[in-house]
Design a protein around this motif. Structure first.
Motif, PDB file in Angstrom:
ATOM      1  N   ARG A 187       3.573  -1.674   3.261  1.00 46.01           N
ATOM      2  CA  ARG A 187       3.220  -0.958   4.484  1.00 46.01           C
ATOM      3  C   ARG A 187       2.167  -1.713   5.269  1.00 46.01           C
ATOM      4  O   ARG A 187       2.201  -1.776   6.499  1.00 46.01           O
ATOM      5  CB  ARG A 187       2.760   0.448   4.123  1.00 46.01           C
ATOM      6  CG  ARG A 187       3.908   1.315   3.590  1.00 46.01           C
ATOM      7  CD  ARG A 187       3.458   2.513   2.797  1.00 46.01           C
ATOM      8  NE  ARG A 187       4.622   3.217   2.231  1.00 46.01           N
ATOM      9  CZ  ARG A 187       4.584   3.946   1.125  1.00 46.01           C
ATOM     10  NH1 ARG A 187       3.439   4.080   0.446  1.00 46.01           N
ATOM     11  NH2 ARG A 187       5.679   4.541   0.692  1.00 46.01           N
ATOM     12  N   GLY A 188       1.212  -2.322   4.554  1.00 41.69           N
ATOM     13  CA  GLY A 188       0.180  -3.109   5.216  1.00 41.69           C
ATOM     14  C   GLY A 188       0.728  -4.350   5.887  1.00 41.69           C
ATOM     15  O   GLY A 188       0.136  -4.861   6.845  1.00 41.69           O
ATOM     16  N   GLN A 189       1.865  -4.847   5.382  1.00 46.73           N
ATOM     17  CA  GLN A 189       2.504  -6.013   5.979  1.00 46.73           C
ATOM     18  C   GLN A 189       3.325  -5.658   7.221  1.00 46.73           C
ATOM     19  O   GLN A 189       3.888  -6.538   7.867  1.00 46.73           O
ATOM     20  CB  GLN A 189       3.422  -6.694   4.944  1.00 46.73           C
ATOM     21  CG  GLN A 189       2.678  -7.455   3.863  1.00 46.73           C
ATOM     22  CD  GLN A 189       2.038  -8.723   4.395  1.00 46.73           C
ATOM     23  OE1 GLN A 189       2.615  -9.436   5.189  1.00 46.73           O
ATOM     24  NE2 GLN A 189       0.814  -8.980   3.948  1.00 46.73           N
ATOM     25  N   GLY A 190       3.396  -4.365   7.517  1.00 43.77           N
ATOM     26  CA  GLY A 190       4.106  -3.940   8.716  1.00 43.77           C
ATOM     27  C   GLY A 190       5.607  -4.019   8.608  1.00 43.77           C
ATOM     28  O   GLY A 190       6.304  -4.156   9.627  1.00 43.77           O
ATOM     29  N   ILE A 191       6.129  -3.913   7.396  1.00 43.04           N
ATOM     30  CA  ILE A 191       7.588  -3.937   7.230  1.00 43.04           C
ATOM     31  C   ILE A 191       8.163  -2.645   7.788  1.00 43.04           C
ATOM     32  O   ILE A 191       7.781  -1.542   7.370  1.00 43.04           O
ATOM     33  CB  ILE A 191       7.963  -4.110   5.746  1.00 43.04           C
ATOM     34  CG1 ILE A 191       7.446  -5.457   5.228  1.00 43.04           C
ATOM     35  CG2 ILE A 191       9.474  -4.007   5.558  1.00 43.04           C
ATOM     36  CD1 ILE A 191       7.661  -5.683   3.750  1.00 43.04           C
ATOM     37  N   GLU A 195       7.118   2.853   5.304  1.00 44.16           N
ATOM     38  CA  GLU A 195       6.389   4.108   5.062  1.00 44.16           C
ATOM     39  C   GLU A 195       7.312   5.247   4.644  1.00 44.16           C
ATOM     40  O   GLU A 195       6.867   6.237   4.054  1.00 44.16           O
ATOM     41  CB  GLU A 195       5.606   4.516   6.313  1.00 44.16           C
ATOM     42  CG  GLU A 195       6.446   4.813   7.532  1.00 44.16           C
ATOM     43  CD  GLU A 195       6.865   3.577   8.313  1.00 44.16           C
ATOM     44  OE1 GLU A 195       7.565   3.738   9.337  1.00 44.16           O
ATOM     45  OE2 GLU A 195       6.506   2.470   7.896  1.00 44.16           O
ATOM     46  N   ASP A 196       8.599   5.093   4.898  1.00 43.24           N
ATOM     47  CA  ASP A 196       9.559   6.159   4.553  1.00 43.24           C
ATOM     48  C   ASP A 196      10.304   5.871   3.254  1.00 43.24           C
ATOM     49  O   ASP A 196      11.153   6.675   2.840  1.00 43.24           O
ATOM     50  CB  ASP A 196      10.584   6.321   5.682  1.00 43.24           C
ATOM     51  CG  ASP A 196       9.934   6.717   7.003  1.00 43.24           C
ATOM     52  OD1 ASP A 196       9.000   7.539   6.963  1.00 43.24           O
ATOM     53  OD2 ASP A 196      10.347   6.181   8.045  1.00 43.24           O
ATOM     54  N   LEU A 197      10.002   4.754   2.616  1.00 40.51           N
ATOM     55  CA  LEU A 197      10.748   4.358   1.421  1.00 40.51           C
ATOM     56  C   LEU A 197      10.089   4.877   0.150  1.00 40.51           C
ATOM     57  O   LEU A 197       8.866   5.001   0.063  1.00 40.51           O
ATOM     58  CB  LEU A 197      10.857   2.836   1.336  1.00 40.51           C
ATOM     59  CG  LEU A 197      11.661   2.150   2.441  1.00 40.51           C
ATOM     60  CD1 LEU A 197      11.587   0.637   2.288  1.00 40.51           C
ATOM     61  CD2 LEU A 197      13.116   2.617   2.428  1.00 40.51           C
TER      62      LEU A 197
END
Length: 338
Positions: A187-191, A195-197
């Motif tokens: 999430r911190g990497q902005g993928i 956040e929904d996984l």
């Protein structure tokens, strides 16, 4: 060896039921023929035997990440289910047990649900096995073959450990980080969508590798990524130690995975256990559960020699040789035109 490079102008991937023309240019088709001829000369000079094994089997792959195509054989009025292979690995290892010595095969393989710029459900693998070799020696041979195929015999080679790659580029230890830490890293990497996984450990590791690390591998060089987490061993043996690792490697060229290799697992009991764990996961996910390849397991039990083996995607290698940007540009008739 340098191959001719076809123009990719005007080659499309449109799906037209009336389109009879090939997607690949004639120059691309010639480059494929030249590549195959080069491979056969390479292995003939090394004394490696070319073999052919069935593409359909009464057993299927247990790996939850791959889906086989199913067909059937009608015999004496009875329909026998068959599975198209995703790799010729199992029958080739049976040949090793039978005393074949070093062997290779160029063949079509099939994986359902795979389609995209670098994916096609029917594609071509070069797979080979070296009895008595370890993964280090096989990596050297893979690098030699690929550099010669590219016409770049001096192309640099780097070898990275899976763990060090994550530490250096994401500042996270893939062997020790908690599930929560891996999710936070993604999430911190902005993928997008991370956040929904809700993934298992290997799911997060694969997401980070494919979305944040692979793109930088093999840039101007050949990058071999090795020593994977034990949970990702597949058919590789484990190297024991305070923190065991899977003796597995993958080859990357310009951000694209080309090959997957192992120091092969030869323990039949451990291999059966891994297969059964895979089957349990498939049941949990509601996926088809093909029968195990009992002939392969019997061959392991009979005594497979220590060996290293690798599968290399020839369509992707041909894309690199010709400068193609889409796999359809090196296929005569992609599935939409088949």
């Amino acid at each position: 060896m340098m191959f001719s490079c076809p123009s990719t102008e005007g080659v499309g991937t449109e799906n037209s039921p009336m389109e009879w023309r090939p997607a690949a240019s004639l120059a691309a088709l010639r480059a494929r023929a030249e590549l195959y001829a080069f491979i056969r000369r390479f292995f003939a000079a090394e004394g490696v035997l070319e073999v052919e094994t069935p593409c359909a089997s009464r057993a299927g792959l247990s790996d939850p990440a791959l889906e086989s195509w199913r067909t059937a054989w009608t015999a004496q009025g009875r329909r026998v289910p068959l599975w198209l292979h995703t790799s010729p690995e199992f029958p080739m290892k049976r040949l090793l047990v039978a005393g074949s010595g070093p062997i290779y095969q160029i063949c079509k393989v099939f994986r359902d649900g795979e389609r995209g710029r670098r994916h096609h459900p029917e594609f071509t693998l070069l797979e080979w096995y070296r009895p008595g070799w370890d993964s280090d020696r096989l990596i050297t041979e893979v690098a030699e073959l690929v550099r010669l195929a590219l016409g770049q015999p001096e192309r640099p080679v780097e070898i990275l450990s899976y763990r060090q790659l994550f530490l250096d580029r994401l500042a996270i230890d893939p062997f020790r980080a908690s599930l929560e830490d891996l999710a936070a890293c993604a999430r911190g990497q902005g993928i997008a969508g991370a956040e929904d996984l809700d993934l298992e450990r290997d799911g997060w590791l694969d997401l980070l590798l494919t979305h944040r690390l692979e793109h930088g591998l093999g840039r101007g060089r050949l990058t071999f990524l090795r020593d994977y987490p034990p949970s990702q061993a597949a058919l590789a043996r484990l190297r024991p130690g305070p923190e065991p690792v899977a003796e597995r490697f993958e080859l990357y060229l310009e951000g694209v995975e080309l090959a997957n290799g192992f120091a092969e697992l030869t323990d039949a009991a451990e291999q059966r256990q891994r297969f059964e764990q895979d089957q349990a996961i498939r049941r949990e996910l509601g996926l088809p559960v093909p029968p195990l390849d009992e002939a392969f397991l019997a061959a392991l039990a009979a005594g497979m020699p220590e060996a290293a083996g690798v599968a290399l995607g020839l369509d992707r290698l041909l894309m690199a040789i010709t400068g193609a940007s889409h796999i359809d540009q090196v296929l005569a008739f992609p599935i939409e035109r088949a």
